[in-house]
Design a protein around this motif. Structure first.
Motif, PDB file in Angstrom:
ATOM      1  N   THR A 246     -18.464   1.965  -1.928  1.00  0.00           N
ATOM      2  CA  THR A 246     -19.085   2.489  -2.578  1.00  0.00           C
ATOM      3  C   THR A 246     -18.996   4.288  -2.762  1.00  0.00           C
ATOM      4  O   THR A 246     -17.773   4.502  -2.891  1.00  0.00           O
ATOM      5  CB  THR A 246     -19.508   2.818  -1.440  1.00  0.00           C
ATOM      6  N   PRO A 247     -19.422   4.810  -2.735  1.00  0.00           N
ATOM      7  CA  PRO A 247     -19.728   6.610  -3.209  1.00  0.00           C
ATOM      8  C   PRO A 247     -18.506   7.271  -2.217  1.00  0.00           C
ATOM      9  O   PRO A 247     -18.068   7.755  -2.626  1.00  0.00           O
ATOM     10  CB  PRO A 247     -21.095   6.771  -3.400  1.00  0.00           C
ATOM     11  N   ASP A 248     -18.922   6.514  -0.838  1.00  0.00           N
ATOM     12  CA  ASP A 248     -17.719   7.248  -0.262  1.00  0.00           C
ATOM     13  C   ASP A 248     -16.515   6.649   0.354  1.00  0.00           C
ATOM     14  O   ASP A 248     -16.043   7.831   1.205  1.00  0.00           O
ATOM     15  CB  ASP A 248     -18.704   7.586   1.207  1.00  0.00           C
ATOM     16  N   ARG A 249     -16.892   5.122  -0.326  1.00  0.00           N
ATOM     17  CA  ARG A 249     -15.070   4.658   1.021  1.00  0.00           C
ATOM     18  C   ARG A 249     -15.130   3.608  -0.017  1.00  0.00           C
ATOM     19  O   ARG A 249     -15.702   2.746  -0.740  1.00  0.00           O
ATOM     20  CB  ARG A 249     -15.645   4.530   1.813  1.00  0.00           C
ATOM     21  N   MET A 250     -13.537   3.288  -0.202  1.00  0.00           N
ATOM     22  CA  MET A 250     -13.127   2.221  -0.238  1.00  0.00           C
ATOM     23  C   MET A 250     -11.993   1.737   0.619  1.00  0.00           C
ATOM     24  O   MET A 250     -11.369   1.885   0.861  1.00  0.00           O
ATOM     25  CB  MET A 250     -12.143   2.615  -2.151  1.00  0.00           C
ATOM     26  N   LEU A 251     -12.717  -0.122   0.877  1.00  0.00           N
ATOM     27  CA  LEU A 251     -12.507  -1.179   1.563  1.00  0.00           C
ATOM     28  C   LEU A 251     -11.494  -1.805   0.507  1.00  0.00           C
ATOM     29  O   LEU A 251     -11.802  -2.756  -0.113  1.00  0.00           O
ATOM     30  CB  LEU A 251     -13.061  -1.398   2.176  1.00  0.00           C
TER      31      LEU A 251
ATOM     32  N   LYS B 110       3.167   2.479   3.620  1.00  0.00           N
ATOM     33  CA  LYS B 110       2.206   2.385   4.298  1.00  0.00           C
ATOM     34  C   LYS B 110       1.905   0.770   4.746  1.00  0.00           C
ATOM     35  O   LYS B 110       2.379   0.451   5.796  1.00  0.00           O
ATOM     36  CB  LYS B 110       0.452   2.693   4.129  1.00  0.00           C
ATOM     37  N   TYR B 111       2.327   0.162   4.018  1.00  0.00           N
ATOM     38  CA  TYR B 111       2.521  -1.477   4.099  1.00  0.00           C
ATOM     39  C   TYR B 111       3.339  -2.304   3.291  1.00  0.00           C
ATOM     40  O   TYR B 111       3.161  -2.251   1.935  1.00  0.00           O
ATOM     41  CB  TYR B 111       0.409  -2.333   4.193  1.00  0.00           C
ATOM     42  N   PHE B 112       3.687  -3.250   3.299  1.00  0.00           N
ATOM     43  CA  PHE B 112       4.726  -4.723   2.629  1.00  0.00           C
ATOM     44  C   PHE B 112       4.372  -5.823   3.228  1.00  0.00           C
ATOM     45  O   PHE B 112       4.825  -5.495   4.228  1.00  0.00           O
ATOM     46  CB  PHE B 112       5.958  -4.016   2.141  1.00  0.00           C
ATOM     47  N   GLU B 113       4.309  -6.593   2.886  1.00  0.00           N
ATOM     48  CA  GLU B 113       4.088  -7.840   2.966  1.00  0.00           C
ATOM     49  C   GLU B 113       4.965  -8.541   2.010  1.00  0.00           C
ATOM     50  O   GLU B 113       3.372  -9.036   1.017  1.00  0.00           O
ATOM     51  CB  GLU B 113       3.200  -8.020   3.583  1.00  0.00           C
TER      52      GLU B 113
ATOM     53  N   VAL C   1      -9.755   4.526   2.200  1.00  0.00           N
ATOM     54  CA  VAL C   1      -9.445   4.979   1.217  1.00  0.00           C
ATOM     55  C   VAL C   1     -11.205   6.225   1.088  1.00  0.00           C
ATOM     56  O   VAL C   1     -11.915   5.719   0.461  1.00  0.00           O
ATOM     57  CB  VAL C   1      -9.280   5.642  -0.094  1.00  0.00           C
ATOM     58  N   GLU C   2     -11.368   7.208   1.425  1.00  0.00           N
ATOM     59  CA  GLU C   2     -11.943   8.045   1.892  1.00  0.00           C
ATOM     60  C   GLU C   2     -11.955   9.560   0.497  1.00  0.00           C
ATOM     61  O   GLU C   2     -10.679   9.115   0.075  1.00  0.00           O
ATOM     62  CB  GLU C   2     -12.360   8.913   3.406  1.00  0.00           C
ATOM     63  N   SER C   3     -13.648   9.361   0.335  1.00  0.00           N
ATOM     64  CA  SER C   3     -13.646   9.370  -1.140  1.00  0.00           C
ATOM     65  C   SER C   3     -13.063  11.500  -0.766  1.00  0.00           C
ATOM     66  O   SER C   3     -13.620  11.641  -0.350  1.00  0.00           O
ATOM     67  CB  SER C   3     -15.382   9.380  -1.642  1.00  0.00           C
ATOM     68  N   GLY C   4     -12.637  11.549  -1.689  1.00  0.00           N
ATOM     69  CA  GLY C   4     -12.083  13.003  -1.598  1.00  0.00           C
ATOM     70  C   GLY C   4     -11.083  13.624  -0.612  1.00  0.00           C
ATOM     71  O   GLY C   4     -10.308  14.542  -0.302  1.00  0.00           O
ATOM     72  N   ARG C   5     -10.177  11.911  -0.255  1.00  0.00           N
ATOM     73  CA  ARG C   5      -8.904  12.101   0.249  1.00  0.00           C
ATOM     74  C   ARG C   5      -8.099  11.237  -0.323  1.00  0.00           C
ATOM     75  O   ARG C   5      -8.311  10.024   0.362  1.00  0.00           O
ATOM     76  CB  ARG C   5      -8.902  12.462   1.558  1.00  0.00           C
ATOM     77  N   ALA C   6      -6.776  11.907  -1.008  1.00  0.00           N
ATOM     78  CA  ALA C   6      -6.092  10.416  -1.526  1.00  0.00           C
ATOM     79  C   ALA C   6      -5.420  10.418  -0.227  1.00  0.00           C
ATOM     80  O   ALA C   6      -4.750  10.675   0.524  1.00  0.00           O
ATOM     81  CB  ALA C   6      -5.591  10.983  -2.793  1.00  0.00           C
ATOM     82  N   GLY C   7      -4.958   8.555  -0.506  1.00  0.00           N
ATOM     83  CA  GLY C   7      -4.056   8.087   0.343  1.00  0.00           C
ATOM     84  C   GLY C   7      -4.948   6.644   1.409  1.00  0.00           C
ATOM     85  O   GLY C   7      -5.662   7.140   1.608  1.00  0.00           O
ATOM     86  N   ALA C   8      -3.949   6.072   1.662  1.00  0.00           N
ATOM     87  CA  ALA C   8      -4.993   4.872   2.358  1.00  0.00           C
ATOM     88  C   ALA C   8      -4.745   5.501   3.867  1.00  0.00           C
ATOM     89  O   ALA C   8      -3.259   5.204   4.077  1.00  0.00           O
ATOM     90  CB  ALA C   8      -4.388   3.682   1.935  1.00  0.00           C
ATOM     91  N   VAL C   9      -5.505   4.568   5.168  1.00  0.00           N
ATOM     92  CA  VAL C   9      -5.593   4.292   6.367  1.00  0.00           C
ATOM     93  C   VAL C   9      -5.626   3.068   7.016  1.00  0.00           C
ATOM     94  O   VAL C   9      -6.213   2.093   6.216  1.00  0.00           O
ATOM     95  CB  VAL C   9      -6.277   6.221   7.102  1.00  0.00           C
ATOM     96  N   ALA C  10      -5.061   2.350   7.722  1.00  0.00           N
ATOM     97  CA  ALA C  10      -5.233   1.105   8.270  1.00  0.00           C
ATOM     98  C   ALA C  10      -6.746   1.109   8.542  1.00  0.00           C
ATOM     99  O   ALA C  10      -7.542   2.679   9.753  1.00  0.00           O
ATOM    100  CB  ALA C  10      -4.790   0.991   9.497  1.00  0.00           C
ATOM    101  N   ALA C  11      -7.280   0.073   8.102  1.00  0.00           N
ATOM    102  CA  ALA C  11      -8.923   0.417   9.035  1.00  0.00           C
ATOM    103  C   ALA C  11      -9.384  -0.817   9.472  1.00  0.00           C
ATOM    104  O   ALA C  11      -8.168  -1.869   9.646  1.00  0.00           O
ATOM    105  CB  ALA C  11     -10.817   0.062   7.648  1.00  0.00           C
TER     106      ALA C  11
ATOM    107  N   THR D  39       1.149  -0.914  -0.057  1.00  0.00           N
ATOM    108  CA  THR D  39      -0.329   0.029  -0.180  1.00  0.00           C
ATOM    109  C   THR D  39       0.629   1.545   0.769  1.00  0.00           C
ATOM    110  O   THR D  39       1.756   1.321   1.036  1.00  0.00           O
ATOM    111  CB  THR D  39      -0.537   0.193   1.190  1.00  0.00           C
ATOM    112  N   THR D  40       0.922   2.214  -0.644  1.00  0.00           N
ATOM    113  CA  THR D  40       1.778   2.817  -0.956  1.00  0.00           C
ATOM    114  C   THR D  40       0.614   4.690  -1.400  1.00  0.00           C
ATOM    115  O   THR D  40      -0.063   4.571  -2.234  1.00  0.00           O
ATOM    116  CB  THR D  40       2.620   3.067  -2.125  1.00  0.00           C
ATOM    117  N   ASP D  41       1.476   5.926  -1.140  1.00  0.00           N
ATOM    118  CA  ASP D  41       0.444   6.903  -1.251  1.00  0.00           C
ATOM    119  C   ASP D  41       1.975   7.337  -2.517  1.00  0.00           C
ATOM    120  O   ASP D  41       3.085   6.980  -2.520  1.00  0.00           O
ATOM    121  CB  ASP D  41       1.266   8.183  -0.379  1.00  0.00           C
ATOM    122  N   LEU D  42       0.985   7.674  -3.583  1.00  0.00           N
ATOM    123  CA  LEU D  42       2.098   7.943  -4.660  1.00  0.00           C
ATOM    124  C   LEU D  42       1.863   9.286  -5.359  1.00  0.00           C
ATOM    125  O   LEU D  42       0.960  10.569  -5.292  1.00  0.00           O
ATOM    126  CB  LEU D  42       0.586   7.342  -5.963  1.00  0.00           C
ATOM    127  N   LYS D  43       3.674   9.801  -5.207  1.00  0.00           N
ATOM    128  CA  LYS D  43       3.489  11.368  -4.280  1.00  0.00           C
ATOM    129  C   LYS D  43       3.528  12.291  -5.444  1.00  0.00           C
ATOM    130  O   LYS D  43       4.324  11.810  -6.151  1.00  0.00           O
ATOM    131  CB  LYS D  43       5.027  11.783  -4.013  1.00  0.00           C
TER     132      LYS D  43
END
Length: 526
Positions: free
Chosen positions: A487-492, A472-475, A516-526, A427-431
């Motif tokens: 969904t329109p608001d979120r990707m899991l 953010k994550y490597f395995e 990933v929340e809609s409108g905010r680039a980058g993944a967060v642990a859920a 999981t990465t942020d593309l900068k």
């Protein structure tokens, strides 16, 4: 009285003005087929792909001797194949049927591009030939373009090496409730282990030598498609496919082999590999003028627009290659060829197509499905050099810079890149600027681990993570696939790992979940 089996049908099932492309003559609403179910002459199962709002591609291939040495499956004469599309799994309501001729020119493969169906619902299909009936596959049409759509579920996989394990991950993917399967490259492996490297492997390929000709590639696909878990995956839902290198040869690029000495004969080998790929995949013919064009776009209502890339066919030669080899390697910052702006991993025509698409009709989620890890990763090579891997996006940073710039300057919403190839989960942020950890995150990236292929060692990558703060994550110590719910608001995104690739009955569990929340680039642990 209303037929309860039709109670959930909405509107007409078929638009009779546009029944089928491929020049076949359909007959509407015939009786059920009178043929006996049998694996012969359908030993490779059935498949469906590239769904649109009014249709999809259905596929099968006939064979009586699946791995015959000539690659033709024990058949030579033209063979009539009947196909049926039904509104129900029991085929009580058949809405389209037609006939096609399976020819030896394409190894008796049959692909039908169906259209004219109602949008946003499941369909079932099957084939009949030589007095027998195939397994039933489940297809689906996408929601109408722009239609309000509340969800899309995907499973994504890459790197399924027959010799290194069983395809139990495919079985778990087939059992999921996904709408689409994404296959992100290395569907087959062209080489075979020999000698000490072959010892202890749970399965063997159909031949010890590397496949280099059309018969060899056809039989390699044929072998893989005899696997019951892979057949179950294809029968479960439509798939969307791209390729990486092992569909042809490790680390090849464009018309050039990984080994300089092989260059004179490589175009013919690539041609054979491409033909076998298109014969065995449920892919639409994207361009009459470019018969091997693979890049294309699909839409899922107003929720997702999927851009499928080809990262192999059009790329510039590998940077800083040696006199004998273009194999991927880690090169230092002194490899200035890598930075040349005219170099492209996608080819400038495909790049232009992609950037124009990013500026076209928008959806809530912009998915770029491709074969590789896109983020810049500083890593240490076997020779101790710290730098950049030449066979992936790091070998073509100008292409990545142009893509991220195009995303930033386009109306495309919520860009997410999906990839494979590296046999590990990322999981990465593309900068906007990978040299500056504080620079803007332009897009999110998820990379799936391998179905079975040998992973890279964990420790060398883990030790370098401090030099890659956008990771953010490597395995790499697990095998499996990605499961994605939008969904329109979120990707899991769930990283799903099997218990043991050597166990055909392997169980599955979730390694990690990211949101990933809609409108905010980058993944967060859920």
């Amino acid at each position: 009285m209303k037929d309860p089996k039709r109670a959930d049908f909405r509107g007409p099932l078929v638009d009779r003005r546009a029944l089928l492309v491929a020049g076949l003559a359909p007959l509407a609403f015939p009786g059920p087929a009178r043929a006996e179910p049998s694996p012969a002459p359908f030993p490779f199962g059935v498949a469906c792909g590239d769904p649109t709002s009014d249709g999809f591609v259905i596929w099968t291939r006939l064979a009586l001797d699946p791995l015959a040495a000539d690659g033709l499956g024990g058949l030579s004469a033209p063979t009539t194949v009947r196909w049926e599309i039904a509104a129900d799994e029991a085929f009580r309501h058949i809405v389209l049927t037609g006939e096609a001729t399976a020819l030896s020119d394409n190894a008796h493969a049959v692909k039908i591009e169906v259209q004219g169906l109602a949008a946003g619902r499941p369909w079932w299909y099957r084939f009949m030939a030589l007095g027998h009936r195939s397994a039933v596959g489940r297809a689906a049409t996408a929601p109408d373009a722009g239609a309000a759509t509340e969800s899309l579920k995907l499973v994504a996989a890459s790197c399924s090496h027959w010799e290194t394990g069983y395809f139990s991950a495919y079985r778990h993917m087939a059992a999921s409730d996904a709408d689409l399967t994404l296959l992100l490259g290395d569907y087959i492996y062209e080489y075979s282990y020999v000698g000490e490297r072959a010892a202890g492997r749970p399965r063997r390929h159909d031949r010890a030598a590397d496949v280099v000709d059309l018969a060899g590639y056809r039989n390699r696909y044929g072998l893989y498609k005899t696997d019951p878990d892979l057949q179950a995956l294809h029968a479960a839902r439509p798939c969307v496919v791209t390729w990486d290198d092992h569909e042809v040869e490790n680390d090849y690029g464009g018309l050039l082999s990984q080994d300089v000495a092989e260059d004179p004969g490589f175009p013919a080998r690539r041609q054979a590999a491409y033909q076998a790929f298109f014969e065995h995949m449920p892919i639409r013919r994207a361009s009459l003028s470019d018969p091997w064009r693979l890049y294309r776009r699909l839409a899922w209502g107003d929720l997702a627009r999927i851009h499928v890339l080809d990262g192999r066919q059009y790329r510039s030669p590998a940077a800083c290659a040696t006199a004998t080899s273009r194999r991927g390697s880690v090169v230092g910052d002194d490899c200035l060829e890598r930075l040349q702006p005219e170099r492209s991993m996608l080819g400038l025509t495909q790049e232009d197509w992609l950037y124009q698409g990013l500026g076209g009709p928008s959806a809530r989620w912009t998915i770029i499905a491709q074969d590789l890890l896109a983020a810049s990763i500083r890593q240490k090579g076997r020779n101790g050099v710290v730098g950049h891997w030449t066979d992936g996006w790091d070998g073509y940073p100008a292409t990545r810079d142009r893509l991220l710039s195009a995303i930033r300057n386009s109306p495309a919403q919520n860009p997410v890149l999906l990839g494979g190839d590296i046999h590990s989960f990322w999981t990465t942020d593309l900068k906007a600027d990978f040299a500056d950890p504080e620079s803007a995150t332009v897009a999110t990236e998820f990379v799936t681990g391998s179905i079975t292929a040998d992973p890279p060692p964990y420790a060398p990558f883990a030790e370098m993570l401090p030099e890659n703060p956008h990771v953010k994550y490597f395995e790499s110590r697990a095998h499996g696939f990605m499961s994605i719910a939008m969904t329109p608001d979120r990707m899991l995104t769930d990283y799903r790992a099997i218990s043991d690739r050597r166990d055909p009955r392997a169980t599955v569990s979730t390694l990690r979940t990211f949101a990933v929340e809609s409108g905010r680039a980058g993944a967060v642990a859920a």
